[in-house]
Design an enzyme around this catalytic site. Structure first.
Site, mmCIF file in Angstrom:
data_model
loop_
_atom_site.group_PDB
_atom_site.id
_atom_site.type_symbol
_atom_site.label_atom_id
_atom_site.label_comp_id
_atom_site.label_asym_id
_atom_site.label_seq_id
_atom_site.Cartn_x
_atom_site.Cartn_y
_atom_site.Cartn_z
ATOM 1 N N LEU A 1 0.870 -1.173 0.000
ATOM 2 C CA LEU A 1 0.000 0.000 0.000
ATOM 3 C C LEU A 1 0.905 1.219 0.000
ATOM 4 C CD1 LEU A 1 -2.870 -0.629 2.617
ATOM 5 C CD2 LEU A 1 -2.985 -0.815 0.132
ATOM 6 N N ASP A 2 0.624 2.171 -0.880
ATOM 7 C CA ASP A 2 1.393 3.406 -0.879
ATOM 8 C C ASP A 2 1.337 4.053 0.493
ATOM 9 O OD1 ASP A 2 1.887 3.092 -3.583
ATOM 10 O OD2 ASP A 2 0.161 4.319 -4.179
ATOM 11 N N ARG A 3 2.376 4.787 0.820
ATOM 12 C CA ARG A 3 2.431 5.450 2.124
ATOM 13 C C ARG A 3 1.165 6.261 2.431
ATOM 14 N NH1 ARG A 3 6.714 10.201 3.887
ATOM 15 N NH2 ARG A 3 6.290 10.148 6.114
#
Length: 250
Positions: free
Chosen positions: A67-69
């Site tokens: 998951l992207d930050r």
């Protein structure tokens, strides 16, 4: 729990909410602003989801997806190498269904399939030895508009500000796929500093009092690799999402 303002120092060690756990798998609700694991971009960061959940449950974990930050929501780990291998194959075979929700600019109506190949997104540092000449990769996302809203507030050349709540089911797993696909439809996600609207994002931050990417990995569904049961893991919309829902009377 939300870790706000990417780049800021987090003083208190976060405690991740565990959404699912058995002897093979564990899933947590990752807050926006938290890296999954150490990367080339995290030199100032103290905490990472992988280390946090490892410390919480007292055993090594294997991340199964990214998951992207700035994206919040369901994050899944395996507890053994064998299960990690089986789940990795399930991801490769597209047997794991992920459901996201995004708050986008404008009124996006109806539903449809975005079939728009994407050039691989590379980091200048982390991917410095990777070829830049690869052809765009197949990328497919199903979307469905769940709700729309309008704020009667002028912004730029427009007399009002419009939003949509959009459900997205990615059929492929390209980096930033949902963010790039919705931007391709000219309905970028609110708070997206890479592909978003440089007028809408500041307005949203001032109006609602927080800045973040309005994208959540809401649900993950799959067949358990050991028990063969159907597993459905879902994260709640956090307080900031609920603030938006209350404002729009959704």
């Amino acid at each position: 729990m939300t870790i706000e303002n990417a780049g800021s120092v987090i003083v208190d060690k976060p405690v991740l909410k565990i959404l699912y756990q058995d002897e093979y798998l564990v899933a947590v609700d990752k807050p926006a602003g938290l890296f999954v694991h150490r990367s080339f971009m995290d030199k100032d960061e103290i905490y990472f989801a992988l280390q946090l959940i490892r410390d919480q449950i007292g055993q090594y974990v294997y991340p199964l997806h990214r998951l992207d930050r700035p994206t919040s929501g369901v994050l899944l780990f395996a507890l053994t190498q064998d299960v990690a291998r089986l789940m990795g194959q399930a991801f490769t075979d597209r047997k794991i269904q992920k459901t996201y929700y995004a708050l986008t600019r404008g009124h996006l109506l109806g539903e449809g399939l975005i079939d728009y190949p994407l050039k691989e997104k590379l980091d200048d540092l982390g991917d410095k030895n990777v070829s830049r000449d690869k052809e765009p990769q197949s990328a497919i996302t199903f979307y469905q508009s769940d709700a729309i809203a309008t704020l009667e507030v002028p912004l730029g050349k427009y007399s009002s500000v419009r939003y949509s709540l959009v459900k997205c089911l990615p059929q492929t797993g390209r980096r930033h796929q949902i963010r790039r696909h919705l931007a391709h439809l000219r309905h970028p996600i609110i708070g997206d500093i890479n592909y978003g609207d440089n007028k809408q994002n500041p307005f949203f931050g001032e109006y609602f009092g927080f800045k973040r990417l309005m994208l959540i990995a809401k649900k993950v569904e799959f067949t358990h690799p050991i028990t063969e049961q159907t597993i459905v893991i879902e994260a709640d919309f956090d307080a900031q999402w609920r603030q938006v829902f209350n404002t729009f009377e959704w």
